[in-house]
Design a protein around this motif. Sequence first.
Motif, PDB file in Angstrom:
ATOM      1  N   PRO A 125       1.520  10.685  11.855  1.00  0.00           N
ATOM      2  CA  PRO A 125       3.030  10.413  11.821  1.00  0.00           C
ATOM      3  C   PRO A 125       3.234   9.303  11.338  1.00  0.00           C
ATOM      4  O   PRO A 125       4.535   8.818  10.790  1.00  0.00           O
ATOM      5  CB  PRO A 125       3.220  10.453  13.432  1.00  0.00           C
ATOM      6  CG  PRO A 125       2.341  10.936  14.186  1.00  0.00           C
ATOM      7  CD  PRO A 125       0.893  10.612  13.243  1.00  0.00           C
ATOM      8  N   ARG A 126       2.592   8.151  11.159  1.00  0.00           N
ATOM      9  CA  ARG A 126       2.870   6.905  10.561  1.00  0.00           C
ATOM     10  C   ARG A 126       2.440   6.524   9.174  1.00  0.00           C
ATOM     11  O   ARG A 126       3.161   6.098   8.525  1.00  0.00           O
ATOM     12  CB  ARG A 126       2.001   5.642  11.631  1.00  0.00           C
ATOM     13  CG  ARG A 126       2.620   5.518  13.046  1.00  0.00           C
ATOM     14  CD  ARG A 126       1.728   4.570  13.658  1.00  0.00           C
ATOM     15  NE  ARG A 126       2.205   4.597  15.197  1.00  0.00           N
ATOM     16  CZ  ARG A 126       1.845   5.227  16.038  1.00  0.00           C
ATOM     17  NH1 ARG A 126       0.867   6.180  15.929  1.00  0.00           N
ATOM     18  NH2 ARG A 126       2.155   5.184  17.418  1.00  0.00           N
ATOM     19  N   LEU A 136      -7.653  12.203  17.093  1.00  0.00           N
ATOM     20  CA  LEU A 136      -6.871  10.869  17.179  1.00  0.00           C
ATOM     21  C   LEU A 136      -6.162  10.549  15.660  1.00  0.00           C
ATOM     22  O   LEU A 136      -5.155   9.872  15.859  1.00  0.00           O
ATOM     23  CB  LEU A 136      -7.856  10.034  17.313  1.00  0.00           C
ATOM     24  CG  LEU A 136      -7.512   8.296  17.294  1.00  0.00           C
ATOM     25  CD1 LEU A 136      -6.565   7.907  18.161  1.00  0.00           C
ATOM     26  CD2 LEU A 136      -8.847   7.466  17.170  1.00  0.00           C
ATOM     27  N   SER A 137      -6.975  10.815  14.783  1.00  0.00           N
ATOM     28  CA  SER A 137      -6.450  10.945  13.472  1.00  0.00           C
ATOM     29  C   SER A 137      -4.984  11.479  13.147  1.00  0.00           C
ATOM     30  O   SER A 137      -4.070  10.953  12.720  1.00  0.00           O
ATOM     31  CB  SER A 137      -7.149  11.376  12.095  1.00  0.00           C
ATOM     32  OG  SER A 137      -6.542  11.087  11.089  1.00  0.00           O
ATOM     33  N   GLU A 138      -4.986  12.838  13.622  1.00  0.00           N
ATOM     34  CA  GLU A 138      -3.574  13.618  13.750  1.00  0.00           C
ATOM     35  C   GLU A 138      -2.484  12.973  14.515  1.00  0.00           C
ATOM     36  O   GLU A 138      -1.453  12.829  14.130  1.00  0.00           O
ATOM     37  CB  GLU A 138      -4.072  14.867  13.985  1.00  0.00           C
ATOM     38  CG  GLU A 138      -4.638  15.712  13.145  1.00  0.00           C
ATOM     39  CD  GLU A 138      -4.236  15.784  11.881  1.00  0.00           C
ATOM     40  OE1 GLU A 138      -2.723  15.952  11.778  1.00  0.00           O
ATOM     41  OE2 GLU A 138      -4.784  15.190  10.704  1.00  0.00           O
ATOM     42  N   HIS A 197      -7.383   9.726   4.799  1.00  0.00           N
ATOM     43  CA  HIS A 197      -8.600   9.068   4.660  1.00  0.00           C
ATOM     44  C   HIS A 197      -9.740   9.182   5.708  1.00  0.00           C
ATOM     45  O   HIS A 197     -10.657   9.385   5.476  1.00  0.00           O
ATOM     46  CB  HIS A 197      -8.077   7.824   4.507  1.00  0.00           C
ATOM     47  CG  HIS A 197      -9.384   6.561   4.415  1.00  0.00           C
ATOM     48  ND1 HIS A 197     -10.341   6.443   3.507  1.00  0.00           N
ATOM     49  CD2 HIS A 197      -9.860   5.757   5.539  1.00  0.00           C
ATOM     50  CE1 HIS A 197     -11.167   5.643   3.786  1.00  0.00           C
ATOM     51  NE2 HIS A 197     -11.089   5.149   5.243  1.00  0.00           N
ATOM     52  N   TYR A 198      -9.215   9.159   6.978  1.00  0.00           N
ATOM     53  CA  TYR A 198      -9.990   9.279   8.158  1.00  0.00           C
ATOM     54  C   TYR A 198     -10.506  10.989   8.281  1.00  0.00           C
ATOM     55  O   TYR A 198     -11.754  11.066   8.459  1.00  0.00           O
ATOM     56  CB  TYR A 198      -9.399   8.925   9.455  1.00  0.00           C
ATOM     57  CG  TYR A 198      -9.482   7.249   9.550  1.00  0.00           C
ATOM     58  CD1 TYR A 198     -10.764   6.752   9.256  1.00  0.00           C
ATOM     59  CD2 TYR A 198      -8.556   6.602   9.567  1.00  0.00           C
ATOM     60  CE1 TYR A 198     -10.776   5.353   9.311  1.00  0.00           C
ATOM     61  CE2 TYR A 198      -8.340   5.175   9.702  1.00  0.00           C
ATOM     62  CZ  TYR A 198      -9.662   4.425   9.519  1.00  0.00           C
ATOM     63  OH  TYR A 198      -9.732   3.170   9.545  1.00  0.00           O
ATOM     64  N   ARG A 199      -9.717  11.801   7.970  1.00  0.00           N
ATOM     65  CA  ARG A 199     -10.253  13.254   7.931  1.00  0.00           C
ATOM     66  C   ARG A 199     -11.244  13.285   6.857  1.00  0.00           C
ATOM     67  O   ARG A 199     -12.304  14.026   7.203  1.00  0.00           O
ATOM     68  CB  ARG A 199      -8.991  14.101   7.694  1.00  0.00           C
ATOM     69  CG  ARG A 199      -8.209  14.399   8.871  1.00  0.00           C
ATOM     70  CD  ARG A 199      -7.034  15.642   8.598  1.00  0.00           C
ATOM     71  NE  ARG A 199      -6.155  15.217   7.519  1.00  0.00           N
ATOM     72  CZ  ARG A 199      -5.058  14.635   7.374  1.00  0.00           C
ATOM     73  NH1 ARG A 199      -4.589  14.140   8.712  1.00  0.00           N
ATOM     74  NH2 ARG A 199      -4.211  14.470   6.428  1.00  0.00           N
ATOM     75  N   GLN A 247       2.853  12.736  20.138  1.00  0.00           N
ATOM     76  CA  GLN A 247       1.880  11.493  20.674  1.00  0.00           C
ATOM     77  C   GLN A 247       0.957  12.023  21.795  1.00  0.00           C
ATOM     78  O   GLN A 247       0.204  11.638  22.044  1.00  0.00           O
ATOM     79  CB  GLN A 247       2.644  10.687  21.577  1.00  0.00           C
ATOM     80  CG  GLN A 247       3.692   9.808  20.399  1.00  0.00           C
ATOM     81  CD  GLN A 247       3.164   9.142  19.320  1.00  0.00           C
ATOM     82  OE1 GLN A 247       2.136   8.442  19.621  1.00  0.00           O
ATOM     83  NE2 GLN A 247       3.682   9.279  18.104  1.00  0.00           N
ATOM     84  N   LEU A 248       1.317  13.251  22.203  1.00  0.00           N
ATOM     85  CA  LEU A 248       0.286  14.078  23.270  1.00  0.00           C
ATOM     86  C   LEU A 248      -0.479  14.947  22.621  1.00  0.00           C
ATOM     87  O   LEU A 248      -0.465  15.623  21.719  1.00  0.00           O
ATOM     88  CB  LEU A 248       1.481  14.489  24.294  1.00  0.00           C
ATOM     89  CG  LEU A 248       2.189  13.683  24.959  1.00  0.00           C
ATOM     90  CD1 LEU A 248       3.210  14.641  25.963  1.00  0.00           C
ATOM     91  CD2 LEU A 248       1.620  12.597  25.819  1.00  0.00           C
ATOM     92  N   ALA A 249      -1.406  15.075  23.552  1.00  0.00           N
ATOM     93  CA  ALA A 249      -2.599  16.141  23.159  1.00  0.00           C
ATOM     94  C   ALA A 249      -1.868  17.651  23.412  1.00  0.00           C
ATOM     95  O   ALA A 249      -0.799  17.860  23.847  1.00  0.00           O
ATOM     96  CB  ALA A 249      -3.545  16.224  23.940  1.00  0.00           C
ATOM     97  N   GLN A 250      -2.527  18.530  22.765  1.00  0.00           N
ATOM     98  CA  GLN A 250      -2.080  20.017  22.734  1.00  0.00           C
ATOM     99  C   GLN A 250      -1.703  20.468  24.333  1.00  0.00           C
ATOM    100  O   GLN A 250      -0.835  21.074  24.378  1.00  0.00           O
ATOM    101  CB  GLN A 250      -2.826  20.883  22.013  1.00  0.00           C
ATOM    102  CG  GLN A 250      -2.453  22.309  21.690  1.00  0.00           C
ATOM    103  CD  GLN A 250      -3.328  23.010  20.983  1.00  0.00           C
ATOM    104  OE1 GLN A 250      -4.207  22.704  20.439  1.00  0.00           O
ATOM    105  NE2 GLN A 250      -3.070  24.321  20.655  1.00  0.00           N
TER     106      GLN A 250
END
Length: 170
Positions: free
Chosen positions: A109-110, A102-104, A117-119, A18-21
């Motif tokens: 995960p969901r 954001l897509s990742e 599709h978004y990538r 859920q968090l950024a790297q």
Amino acid sequence: MLNKTEKARAELQPGQRQLAQRERALLLMADGRKDDAQLFALFGGQGRELVASLLARGYLVDESPTPPAASPSPARQAPAVSADAFAGPRSMASARMFLFDLSERMFAPRDKLLAQHYRDALREARDLQGMLVVSRAMMADVERLAGSERADGISERLARLLPESALETP
């Protein structure tokens, strides 16, 4: 001394993202033994903002003894601005990378197919208008999955990354 909470430990488990790297890297280093200044100095000084955000969201806990009459330092309070503050130049490339991330974090995960599709759509968006079309569709799905407040917050961050020309109304 800053230490991880159970929420942080869960975030660091495989498959949880859920968090950024940078936030995840900071969580890995927060072990209750490192001096706060070491964590604040990370990422070109952005560590202080990241720590404040992670404290406010319940990923970190401050286990430092504080005098009873002392008020919390500014580093222990929630940041006045988003932890995703962006100091670099506005550009289509920055906005595109934000949307890929954001897509990742939000979709993969969901719903792996939606993330793919978004990538693909972001890779095909060759100009600013094409990328804006993809971003609007993504915001609609964010709102569907996480609510309008979350979608509004993400839209605001995206607006800080987009070139000024993309924000002008015709």
